[in-house]
Design a protein around this motif. Structure first.
Motif, PDB file in Angstrom:
ATOM      1  N   ASN A  66       0.831  -1.211   0.000  1.00 11.00           N
ATOM      2  CA  ASN A  66       0.000   0.000   0.000  1.00 11.00           C
ATOM      3  C   ASN A  66       0.865   1.261   0.000  1.00 11.00           C
ATOM      4  O   ASN A  66       0.406   2.338   0.374  1.00 11.00           O
TER       5      ASN A  66
ATOM      6  N   GLU B 254      -7.329   3.601  -0.239  1.00 10.81           N
ATOM      7  CA  GLU B 254      -8.211   2.974   0.751  1.00 10.81           C
ATOM      8  C   GLU B 254      -8.319   1.473   0.513  1.00 10.81           C
ATOM      9  O   GLU B 254      -8.291   0.677   1.462  1.00 10.81           O
TER      10      GLU B 254
ATOM     11  N   ASP C 236      -5.019  -0.143   1.558  1.00 13.72           N
ATOM     12  CA  ASP C 236      -4.881  -0.113   3.021  1.00 13.72           C
ATOM     13  C   ASP C 236      -5.708  -1.227   3.658  1.00 13.72           C
ATOM     14  O   ASP C 236      -5.255  -1.897   4.604  1.00 13.72           O
ATOM     15  N   ARG C 237      -6.921  -1.424   3.158  1.00 14.64           N
ATOM     16  CA  ARG C 237      -7.768  -2.487   3.693  1.00 14.64           C
ATOM     17  C   ARG C 237      -7.146  -3.854   3.437  1.00 14.64           C
ATOM     18  O   ARG C 237      -7.175  -4.747   4.289  1.00 14.64           O
TER      19      ARG C 237
ATOM     20  N   ASN D  88      -4.219  -4.376   5.779  1.00 15.51           N
ATOM     21  CA  ASN D  88      -4.724  -4.609   7.139  1.00 15.51           C
ATOM     22  C   ASN D  88      -5.232  -6.042   7.293  1.00 15.51           C
ATOM     23  O   ASN D  88      -4.982  -6.709   8.301  1.00 15.51           O
ATOM     24  N   THR D  89      -5.925  -6.525   6.258  1.00 19.02           N
ATOM     25  CA  THR D  89      -6.423  -7.904   6.286  1.00 19.02           C
ATOM     26  C   THR D  89      -5.270  -8.899   6.325  1.00 19.02           C
ATOM     27  O   THR D  89      -5.296  -9.881   7.075  1.00 19.02           O
TER      28      THR D  89
ATOM     29  N   GLU E  32      -2.167  -8.342   7.409  1.00 18.27           N
ATOM     30  CA  GLU E  32      -1.487  -8.227   8.693  1.00 18.27           C
ATOM     31  C   GLU E  32      -2.231  -8.986   9.783  1.00 18.27           C
ATOM     32  O   GLU E  32      -1.610  -9.685  10.599  1.00 18.27           O
ATOM     33  N   ASN E  33      -3.549  -8.846   9.822  1.00 15.52           N
ATOM     34  CA  ASN E  33      -4.333  -9.545  10.825  1.00 15.52           C
ATOM     35  C   ASN E  33      -4.266 -11.054  10.649  1.00 15.52           C
ATOM     36  O   ASN E  33      -4.203 -11.821  11.625  1.00 15.52           O
TER      37      ASN E  33
END
Length: 434
Positions: free
Chosen positions: A237, A416, A419-420, A423-424, A426-427
């Motif tokens: 990202n 955006e 970034d989502r 984040n997905t 990483e989790n």
């Protein structure tokens, strides 16, 4: 640096002698760990030259991939026995299955002493201690393509004996286009014009991250940090990754307006190229035979240069041979792995099967240079990035497909969406690490 077992034994005997002089002590030497795997943990750096010779009475089992490779494998086995006096039995074991079988067959003594594997399947076996390091890392690093060395290394340690490399490049229909475009802007311009004459000038699956990664890498995006080894740093990202998706969006607007992402599949685009209804296709060497059988007059060229002047950094894959850590004959096994990745052996593999050799000395070989398809793929491979071989890589595909498709279909803000996706990922990594 991995030393031969004879060198290890000599070093240990010298250490014993010094210990006896100093304090009269005596320790028992052991070449195996408690699980029976060969201990190859010595990593002292020095300038000593050492000779590897097969263990007395050595005999090897070679797990060779695929039926088409067996003739070559048997020829190599015979040549090795003729030179070293070590018999080699060849058994067909799919390179995708070999690392998994090694986990059970290695400790039980049933696994091949040397086996073939793709670089993205070997990481788990290496981390479990099932694979010995390459005995000659400096030699291989100097004589093989960087992409092949990176792909067959794990935690910056070379384990593989590289045998082949593959990536994707640009196919073009010579009956529709005289020469391959040099830049992506040129490709878009030509493809847009051809849309008025044929079904499509060019189609590319927007959400297929395997193929679109070339744009991400070319603009400075990356999957994981530290040459794709640090999964705690994700570069999908960053500014370069945003520019990559901007290019994908431009392809939609200029070349495929109104086409939904889900309507562009691998089968759709290959079918269009096979029928002469598409001028350009980004694909790998596996597509050659199908396009030949379809009677298409095509050429292959490296991927067109991006508008920042950089070559797209396509994903590459590497096939290599590895030495089983449980082999009772590590010296003979390492010698065989070295033997079958020599210039002569890899050239024979290319002649027999068509695998592109990653040995630098073979890149200018007359036989390879006479094949324009091989030249194109090897040229692109020099710009390629090995697909990450870490266990976290499967967590990347889905979120990246969703992000780019969301931009393509719904004009979602690129930053955006990425970034989502990050984040997905990483989790998911955190959950997997728990």
């Amino acid at each position: 640096m991995v030393k031969s077992m004879k060198f290890l034994l000599l070093s240990f005997l010298m250490l014993m002698l010094l210990t006896l002089v100093a304090c009269g002590g005596n320790d028992d030497a052991s070449k195996e760990d408690t699980d029976g795997a060969v201990d190859n943990g010595v990593s002292e750096e020095n300038d000593f030259d050492f000779e590897i010779v097969p263990e007395e009475g050595a005999e090897l089992l070679f797990w060779s991939e695929g039926e088409e490779n067996l003739d070559w494998a048997r020829e190599m086995a015979e040549a090795f026995e003729a030179e070293y006096g070590v018999p080699v039995q060849v058994e067909e074991v799919n390179q995708e299955d070999a690392p998994e079988r090694l986990a059970t067959d290695g400790p039980s003594g049933l696994a091949g002493d040397v086996f073939a594997s793709t670089h993205d399947r070997i990481g788990r076996a290496i981390s479990a201690g099932l694979v010995l390091e390459n005995f000659w890392p400096e030699e291989y690093e100097a004589e093989f393509m960087d992409a092949a060395i990176q792909a067959t290394s794990f935690d910056n340690v070379l384990y593989g004996y590289p045998a082949r490399i593959e990536t994707y490049a640009l196919y073009y229909n010579k009956d529709l286009v005289e020469t391959a475009p040099i830049t992506m802007d040129e490709l878009i311009e030509v493809a847009k014009e051809l849309n008025n004459e044929i079904d499509r000038g060019f189609l590319m699956e927007p959400g297929n991250f395997y193929f679109t990664y070339g744009f991400f890498g070319g603009y400075g995006g990356y999957v994981f940090g530290d040459n794709n080894t640090d999964v705690n740093e994700i570069g999908l990202n960053n500014e370069g990754s945003v520019k990559a998706v901007e290019l994908i969006k431009k392809l939609r607007d200029e070349v495929a307006p109104g086409v939904a992402a889900e309507d562009i599949t691998y089968d759709v685009r290959t079918s269009l190229f096979e029928t002469g209804d598409m001028a350009f296709d980004i694909n790998g060497p596996w597509a050659i035979q199908g396009y030949r059988s379809a009677g298409i007059n095509f050429g292959i060229a490296p991927l067109p240069v991006l508008d920042n002047g950089q070559n797209p950094k396509s994903f590459s894959g590497a096939g290599a041979f590895y030495v089983n850590a449980y082999t009772p004959y590590p010296d003979a096994a390492a010698l065989f792995a070295q033997f079958i990745t020599s210039e002569e052996s890899l050239l024979k593999l290319y002649e027999t099967v068509g695998h592109l050799p990653p040995r630098l000395a073979l890149l200018d070989n007359e036989l390879i240079q006479s094949n324009p398809f091989a030249v194109a793929f090897l040229e692109q491979a020099e710009h390629a990035v090995p697909m990450p071989n870490v266990a976290e890589m499967p967590l990347v595909w889905g979120p990246m497909e969703a992000a780019v498709n969301e931009v393509w279909n719904n004009d979602v803000d690129i930053q955006e969406a990425l970034d989502r996706a990050v984040n997905t990922i990483e989790n998911a990594i955190l959950e997997q690490q728990q």
